[in-house]
Write a protein that holds these residues in place. Structure first.
Motif, PDB file in Angstrom:
ATOM      1  N   GLN A   3       0.838  -1.197   0.000  1.00 34.43           N
ATOM      2  CA  GLN A   3       0.000   0.000   0.000  1.00 34.43           C
ATOM      3  C   GLN A   3       0.869   1.242   0.000  1.00 34.43           C
ATOM      4  OE1 GLN A   3      -2.721  -0.383   3.418  1.00 34.43           O
ATOM      5  NE2 GLN A   3      -4.383  -0.328   1.944  1.00 34.43           N
ATOM      6  N   LEU A   4       0.425   2.253  -0.725  1.00 32.52           N
ATOM      7  CA  LEU A   4       1.026   3.579  -0.676  1.00 32.52           C
ATOM      8  C   LEU A   4      -0.046   4.525  -0.135  1.00 32.52           C
ATOM      9  CD1 LEU A   4       2.846   3.833  -4.137  1.00 32.52           C
ATOM     10  CD2 LEU A   4       3.736   2.966  -1.969  1.00 32.52           C
ATOM     11  N   VAL A   5       0.251   5.170   0.969  1.00 36.36           N
ATOM     12  CA  VAL A   5      -0.726   6.053   1.601  1.00 36.36           C
ATOM     13  C   VAL A   5      -0.175   7.462   1.597  1.00 36.36           C
ATOM     14  CG1 VAL A   5      -2.016   6.571   3.686  1.00 36.36           C
ATOM     15  CG2 VAL A   5      -1.586   4.184   3.042  1.00 36.36           C
ATOM     16  N   GLU A   6      -0.923   8.356   0.937  1.00 43.76           N
ATOM     17  CA  GLU A   6      -0.509   9.744   0.789  1.00 43.76           C
ATOM     18  C   GLU A   6      -1.224  10.625   1.805  1.00 43.76           C
ATOM     19  OE1 GLU A   6      -0.581   9.046  -4.017  1.00 43.76           O
ATOM     20  OE2 GLU A   6      -2.304   9.278  -2.709  1.00 43.76           O
ATOM     21  N   SER A  21       3.285  13.722   1.835  1.00 41.08           N
ATOM     22  CA  SER A  21       3.991  12.537   2.326  1.00 41.08           C
ATOM     23  C   SER A  21       3.372  11.302   1.714  1.00 41.08           C
ATOM     24  CB  SER A  21       3.893  12.433   3.857  1.00 41.08           C
ATOM     25  OG  SER A  21       4.441  13.556   4.489  1.00 41.08           O
ATOM     26  N   CYS A  22       4.190  10.274   1.521  1.00 43.31           N
ATOM     27  CA  CYS A  22       3.702   8.998   1.004  1.00 43.31           C
ATOM     28  C   CYS A  22       4.479   7.891   1.684  1.00 43.31           C
ATOM     29  CB  CYS A  22       3.883   8.929  -0.506  1.00 43.31           C
ATOM     30  SG  CYS A  22       3.490   7.308  -1.214  1.00 43.31           S
ATOM     31  N   ALA A  23       3.752   7.027   2.390  1.00 41.00           N
ATOM     32  CA  ALA A  23       4.376   5.922   3.097  1.00 41.00           C
ATOM     33  C   ALA A  23       4.018   4.602   2.420  1.00 41.00           C
ATOM     34  CB  ALA A  23       3.924   5.903   4.549  1.00 41.00           C
ATOM     35  N   ALA A  24       5.028   3.810   2.143  1.00 46.36           N
ATOM     36  CA  ALA A  24       4.829   2.492   1.552  1.00 46.36           C
ATOM     37  C   ALA A  24       4.865   1.442   2.653  1.00 46.36           C
ATOM     38  CB  ALA A  24       5.916   2.196   0.523  1.00 46.36           C
ATOM     39  N   SER A  25       3.936   0.505   2.576  1.00 47.93           N
ATOM     40  CA  SER A  25       3.887  -0.558   3.576  1.00 47.93           C
ATOM     41  C   SER A  25       3.515  -1.873   2.915  1.00 47.93           C
ATOM     42  CB  SER A  25       2.878  -0.207   4.674  1.00 47.93           C
ATOM     43  OG  SER A  25       1.575  -0.113   4.144  1.00 47.93           O
ATOM     44  N   GLY A  26       3.815  -2.966   3.621  1.00 53.51           N
ATOM     45  CA  GLY A  26       3.489  -4.286   3.099  1.00 53.51           C
ATOM     46  C   GLY A  26       4.739  -5.136   2.924  1.00 53.51           C
ATOM     47  N   SER A  27       4.614  -6.139   2.084  1.00 51.84           N
ATOM     48  CA  SER A  27       5.705  -7.098   1.870  1.00 51.84           C
ATOM     49  C   SER A  27       6.697  -6.551   0.845  1.00 51.84           C
ATOM     50  CB  SER A  27       5.138  -8.434   1.403  1.00 51.84           C
ATOM     51  OG  SER A  27       4.245  -8.964   2.367  1.00 51.84           O
ATOM     52  N   ILE A  28       7.544  -5.643   1.318  1.00 48.32           N
ATOM     53  CA  ILE A  28       8.500  -4.959   0.452  1.00 48.32           C
ATOM     54  C   ILE A  28       9.902  -5.459   0.759  1.00 48.32           C
ATOM     55  CG2 ILE A  28       9.473  -2.726  -0.180  1.00 48.32           C
ATOM     56  CD1 ILE A  28       6.800  -1.479   0.766  1.00 48.32           C
ATOM     57  N   PHE A  29      10.623  -5.885  -0.269  1.00 48.57           N
ATOM     58  CA  PHE A  29      12.021  -6.255  -0.094  1.00 48.57           C
ATOM     59  C   PHE A  29      12.917  -5.025  -0.221  1.00 48.57           C
ATOM     60  CE2 PHE A  29      15.766  -8.676   0.020  1.00 48.57           C
ATOM     61  CZ  PHE A  29      16.602  -8.266  -1.002  1.00 48.57           C
ATOM     62  N   SER A  30      12.687  -4.242  -1.257  1.00 43.01           N
ATOM     63  CA  SER A  30      13.456  -3.008  -1.426  1.00 43.01           C
ATOM     64  C   SER A  30      12.661  -2.023  -2.278  1.00 43.01           C
ATOM     65  CB  SER A  30      14.814  -3.274  -2.080  1.00 43.01           C
ATOM     66  OG  SER A  30      14.653  -3.726  -3.406  1.00 43.01           O
ATOM     67  N   ILE A  31      12.957  -0.759  -2.060  1.00 42.42           N
ATOM     68  CA  ILE A  31      12.350   0.309  -2.858  1.00 42.42           C
ATOM     69  C   ILE A  31      13.409   0.836  -3.811  1.00 42.42           C
ATOM     70  CG2 ILE A  31      11.304   2.583  -2.807  1.00 42.42           C
ATOM     71  CD1 ILE A  31      10.156   1.914  -0.082  1.00 42.42           C
ATOM     72  N   GLU A  32      13.157   0.722  -5.088  1.00 41.35           N
ATOM     73  CA  GLU A  32      14.123   1.160  -6.087  1.00 41.35           C
ATOM     74  C   GLU A  32      13.983   2.643  -6.407  1.00 41.35           C
ATOM     75  OE1 GLU A  32      16.485  -1.063  -6.998  1.00 41.35           O
ATOM     76  OE2 GLU A  32      15.425  -2.264  -5.499  1.00 41.35           O
ATOM     77  N   ALA A  33      12.758   3.116  -6.391  1.00 37.99           N
ATOM     78  CA  ALA A  33      12.514   4.533  -6.658  1.00 37.99           C
ATOM     79  C   ALA A  33      11.117   4.881  -6.180  1.00 37.99           C
ATOM     80  CB  ALA A  33      12.633   4.847  -8.147  1.00 37.99           C
ATOM     81  N   MET A  34      10.947   6.128  -5.801  1.00 35.68           N
ATOM     82  CA  MET A  34       9.620   6.651  -5.472  1.00 35.68           C
ATOM     83  C   MET A  34       9.484   8.013  -6.121  1.00 35.68           C
ATOM     84  SD  MET A  34       8.872   5.486  -1.532  1.00 35.68           S
ATOM     85  CE  MET A  34       7.096   5.745  -1.665  1.00 35.68           C
TER      86      MET A  34
END
Length: 122
Positions: A3-6, A21-34
């Protein structure tokens, strides 16, 4: 599930500032870019700003010098500081993220937030 919550949109007068603001949550291994995109009524969605995991940034010409994108890796969160806002910045702003979901899965998956309205008007 990812989920991305703004948050942070709203109504502001010309020349004012807002911080998204935007927070990413869940089964994330890595964030490559936002990044942040925006879509005004009757127009196509356009890139506003992007930040990679290495800290590289890219901005639309229309916001250079006024907007700043930053990230907090520990919180999986990206921010967009918007200064000197103009009426033409009025749009729905969408957060985006390119993520890897597992160590053995090299693919990157794209996700979108639900959007937050920014209105610049006197």
């Amino acid at each position: 599930q990812v989920q991305l919550v703004e948050s942070g949109g709203g109504l502001v007068q010309p020349g004012g500032s807002l911080r998204l603001s935007c927070a990413a949550s869940g089964s994330i291994f890595s964030i490559e870019a936002m990044g942040w995109y925006r879509q005004a009524p009757g127009k196509q969605r356009e890139l506003v700003a992007l930040i990679t995991s290495g800290g590289s940034t890219n901005y639309a010409d229309s916001v250079k010098g006024r907007f700043t994108i930053s990230g907090d890796n520990a919180k999986n969160t990206v921010y967009l500081q918007m200064n000197s806002l103009k009426p033409e910045d009025t749009a729905v702003y969408y957060c985006s993220a390119d993520l890897r979901l597992g160590l053995y899965d090299p693919n990157e998956y794209g996700y979108w937030g639900q959007g937050t309205q920014v209105t610049v008007s006197s």
